[in-house]
Design a protein around this motif. Structure first.
Motif, PDB file in Angstrom:
ATOM      1  N   VAL A   1      25.191  15.477  -2.859  1.00  0.00           N
ATOM      2  CA  VAL A   1      23.877  16.022  -3.193  1.00  0.00           C
ATOM      3  C   VAL A   1      23.118  16.399  -1.932  1.00  0.00           C
ATOM      4  O   VAL A   1      22.381  17.394  -1.905  1.00  0.00           O
ATOM      5  CB  VAL A   1      23.081  15.000  -4.030  1.00  0.00           C
ATOM      6  CG1 VAL A   1      21.659  15.488  -4.279  1.00  0.00           C
ATOM      7  CG2 VAL A   1      23.780  14.737  -5.362  1.00  0.00           C
ATOM      8  N   TRP A   2      23.277  15.614  -0.848  1.00  0.00           N
ATOM      9  CA  TRP A   2      22.514  15.916   0.362  1.00  0.00           C
ATOM     10  C   TRP A   2      22.979  17.196   1.052  1.00  0.00           C
ATOM     11  O   TRP A   2      22.309  17.686   1.945  1.00  0.00           O
ATOM     12  CB  TRP A   2      22.587  14.745   1.343  1.00  0.00           C
ATOM     13  CG  TRP A   2      23.968  14.349   1.755  1.00  0.00           C
ATOM     14  CD1 TRP A   2      24.764  14.959   2.678  1.00  0.00           C
ATOM     15  CD2 TRP A   2      24.724  13.257   1.243  1.00  0.00           C
ATOM     16  NE1 TRP A   2      25.967  14.324   2.786  1.00  0.00           N
ATOM     17  CE2 TRP A   2      25.977  13.258   1.917  1.00  0.00           C
ATOM     18  CE3 TRP A   2      24.475  12.270   0.304  1.00  0.00           C
ATOM     19  CZ2 TRP A   2      26.970  12.326   1.669  1.00  0.00           C
ATOM     20  CZ3 TRP A   2      25.463  11.340   0.065  1.00  0.00           C
ATOM     21  CH2 TRP A   2      26.687  11.356   0.724  1.00  0.00           C
ATOM     22  N   ASN A   3      24.132  17.753   0.636  1.00  0.00           N
ATOM     23  CA  ASN A   3      24.584  19.027   1.198  1.00  0.00           C
ATOM     24  C   ASN A   3      23.989  20.231   0.473  1.00  0.00           C
ATOM     25  O   ASN A   3      24.198  21.368   0.903  1.00  0.00           O
ATOM     26  CB  ASN A   3      26.109  19.123   1.138  1.00  0.00           C
ATOM     27  CG  ASN A   3      26.775  18.376   2.279  1.00  0.00           C
ATOM     28  OD1 ASN A   3      26.094  17.834   3.155  1.00  0.00           O
ATOM     29  ND2 ASN A   3      28.086  18.320   2.275  1.00  0.00           N
ATOM     30  N   LEU A   4      23.291  19.997  -0.622  1.00  0.00           N
ATOM     31  CA  LEU A   4      22.703  21.099  -1.375  1.00  0.00           C
ATOM     32  C   LEU A   4      21.544  21.713  -0.598  1.00  0.00           C
ATOM     33  O   LEU A   4      20.887  21.032   0.199  1.00  0.00           O
ATOM     34  CB  LEU A   4      22.200  20.603  -2.731  1.00  0.00           C
ATOM     35  CG  LEU A   4      23.248  20.104  -3.730  1.00  0.00           C
ATOM     36  CD1 LEU A   4      22.557  19.520  -4.962  1.00  0.00           C
ATOM     37  CD2 LEU A   4      24.190  21.219  -4.134  1.00  0.00           C
ATOM     38  N   PRO A   5      21.272  22.991  -0.820  1.00  0.00           N
ATOM     39  CA  PRO A   5      20.076  23.593  -0.212  1.00  0.00           C
ATOM     40  C   PRO A   5      18.809  22.882  -0.683  1.00  0.00           C
ATOM     41  O   PRO A   5      18.763  22.305  -1.779  1.00  0.00           O
ATOM     42  CB  PRO A   5      20.120  25.045  -0.720  1.00  0.00           C
ATOM     43  CG  PRO A   5      21.543  25.285  -1.093  1.00  0.00           C
ATOM     44  CD  PRO A   5      22.079  23.966  -1.564  1.00  0.00           C
ATOM     45  N   ALA A   6      17.799  22.912   0.158  1.00  0.00           N
ATOM     46  CA  ALA A   6      16.549  22.202  -0.157  1.00  0.00           C
ATOM     47  C   ALA A   6      15.939  22.684  -1.470  1.00  0.00           C
ATOM     48  O   ALA A   6      15.295  21.914  -2.184  1.00  0.00           O
ATOM     49  CB  ALA A   6      15.554  22.378   0.990  1.00  0.00           C
TER      50      ALA A   6
END
Length: 400
Positions: free
Chosen positions: A337-342
Motif C-alpha cells: 500500500v505504501w508504494n501507491l501514489p499519494a
C-alpha cells in the motif's frame, strides 16, 4: 399483570405474547420457509454447488503456487574467454545457487546476446580474456548481461550473481596476499541482514494467507449478487415481494445460507494453507475468526450493493468485476500500500480487503494478536457496517 401484544398486522395471523421475550410465530415460520427455499434452490443449481465446492480449493492452490515471485532457476549463459582455473571456479560458484540454472557456454558475446534476444536465456556472465591476471592485480571486471524485458526476475538474479562475484573477488585477493606473506585487511564495516517471520523470503508464505481474502470476496460477493439478480431477472423476486413476507425476512433468508457457506469456505482455505501448503500460523485464532466474520459482512454488503445496481446476471458480473479488480490492486494483495501514489492511498483504506489482509498476514506470520491489530480490526468493522447497512437499505421490497 396482563401481557403486552404486538400491534395488529406486525407478524402474521398468529401471535404470542412478548412479556417474557417470546418470538412472533408468524415471522419465524415465514423465515423458516424462506430459508428452506434458498437451501433447495442452491441444491438444485449445479453451477453454484461447483463454485462452492471447487473454487476455494482451486483458487487457494493455484494462486498460492502460481503467483510465486521467488527468483528460481533463471536461465544463465556463460562466456568464458579467459579459460583459466579462476574463471572455471567462478562459473562453478555462480551456477551452484538455485537462483540460476546453466543453459550452456558460448564462445562470444554476440552468441550470448543472440540467445538473450531469442528468449533462450535471461542472464549471461561474460568473463573476458585476462580476468585471472587482472584479478591478481585487484582490477578484474566481469560483465553481466540481463534481459530487461523481465525486469524483476533479471534484476534480482543479477543481484545474486553480483554478490557471489564480489565475495569471490575478496576471497581470491585474500588467498593471493596470504601466499605472498602479506597481512590482509578487507573492509571496515559489514551489514548482517536478519529476516524475521519469513527467513527464506518465500513468496508462498506471503501470498497463501492473502488468498483467503480473495476467495471470500470473489466467491461470496458473486453468489450473493448473482442469486438476487437471477431472481430479479426471472421475476421470482417480484412475486416473492408481493407476498406477506417482509424485506428483512427475504434479506435474512438470502444471506444466512451464503454466510454459512462463506465461513465453511474460509475454514477450508485456512486448513489448506496451514496443513497442505505449510504456512505457519503463529497468531490468535479468535482474532482471525472475528476479522473473518467482519470481512464476510462487508462482502455480503457489497453483494447486496451489486444486486441493487444490476437488473440481470450479466450486469451483476460486470459490476462485481469492477469492484473486485481495484480491491486487489489497492489492498496490498500484490503491491504494498505504501508504494501507491499519494492520490490513491486514501482510497486504499476505504477497501475492506486492505485491513483484512493486514490482519491475516499478521496473525499467520508475525503472530500478532488483538492488541497489535485492533486499529485494522476497528477499520474493518466500521467499513463492514457501512457496506452491509447500505446494501440492506437498497434491498427494498419494491419490484425491480
Amino acid at each position: 399483570m396482563s401481557p403486552r401484544w404486538w400491534p395488529s398486522g406486525c407478524c402474521g395471523p398468529r401471535w404470542r405474547s412478548v412479556g417474557s421475550g417470546r418470538l412472533c410465530e408468524g415471522a419465524a415460520m415465514r423465515l423458516m420457509h424462506l430459508l428452506r427455499k434458498e437451501v433447495l434452490q442452491m441444491r438444485r443449481d449445479p453451477v453454484i454447488l461447483r463454485m462452492i465446492l471447487i473454487m476455494p480449493l482451486a483458487q487457494t492452490l493455484l494462486l498460492s503456487y502460481a503467483a510465486n515471485m521467488d527468483v528460481l532457476h533463471v536461465p544463465l549463459l556463460i562466456v568464458d574467454q579467459d579459460r583459466s582455473p579462476e574463471s572455471r571456479d567462478l562459473a562453478a560458484r555462480c551456477t551452484s545457487t538455485e537462483s540460476v540454472i546453466l543453459r550452456g557456454y558460448r564462445g562470444t558475446v554476440g552468441e550470448a546476446e543472440a540467445d538473450l534476444e531469442a528468449g533462450r536465456a535471461t542472464l549471461a556472465l561474460i568473463m573476458p580474456s585476462g580476468m585471472a591476471r587482472d584479478l591478481e592485480r585487484g582490477t578484474a571486471t566481469v560483465q553481466i548481461l540481463a534481459d530487461g524485458s523481465e525486469s524483476t526476475t533479471a534484476g534480482v538474479a543479477a543481484g545474486y550473481l553480483s554478490r557471489i562475484i564480489a565475495a569471490f573477488g575478496i576471497e581470491a585477493q585474500t588467498k593471493q596476499a596470504l601466499r605472498r606473506g602479506r597481512q590482509v585487511k578487507v573492509g571496515g564495516m559489514a551489514a548482517e541482514p536478519r529476516v524475521l517471520y519469513n527467513p527464506d523470503l518465500r513468496t508462498l508464505w506471503f501470498m497463501a494467507p492473502a488468498v483467503l481474502a480473495l476467495v471470500l470476496i470473489v466467491l461470496m460477493q458473486n453468489i450473493t449478487s448473482l442469486s438476487i439478480a437471477r431472481e430479479r431477472e426471472l421475476g421470482t423476486l417480484d412475486q416473492l415481494m408481493m407476498t406477506p413476507v417482509r424485506s428483512w425476512e427475504v434479506l435474512l433468508a438470502k444471506l444466512v445460507p451464503v454466510g454459512v457457506l462463506g465461513l465453511v469456505a474460509a475454514s477450508v482455505v485456512t486448513m489448506v494453507v496451514i496443513h497442505v501448503i505449510g504456512v505457519p500460523f503463529r497468531g490468535s485464532a479468535p482474532t482471525l475468526m472475528v476479522s473473518t466474520v467482519f470481512f464476510l459482512f462487508s462482502v455480503l454488503g457489497l453483494g447486496l450493493l451489486v444486486s441493487a445496481l444490476s437488473q440481470n446476471q450479466q450486469q451483476a458480473q460486470l459490476v462485481s468485476f469492477f469492484l473486485t479488480f481495484p480491491s486487489m490492486l489497492l489492498s496490498g494483495f500484490i503491491f504494498p500500500v505504501w508504494n501507491l501514489p499519494a492520490l490513491l492511498k486514501p482510497f486504499a483504506y476505504l477497501v475492506p480487503m486492505t485491513h483484512y489482509l493486514t490482519i491475516v498476514r499478521g496473525t499467520f506470520l508475525r503472530g500478532a494478536g488483538l492488541g497489535d491489530l485492533w486499529v485494522q480490526l476497528l477499520g474493518l468493522a466500521l467499513l463492514s457496517a457501512l457496506f452491509f447497512i447500505t446494501g440492506a437499505k437498497l434491498f427494498t421490497k419494491k419490484p425491480a
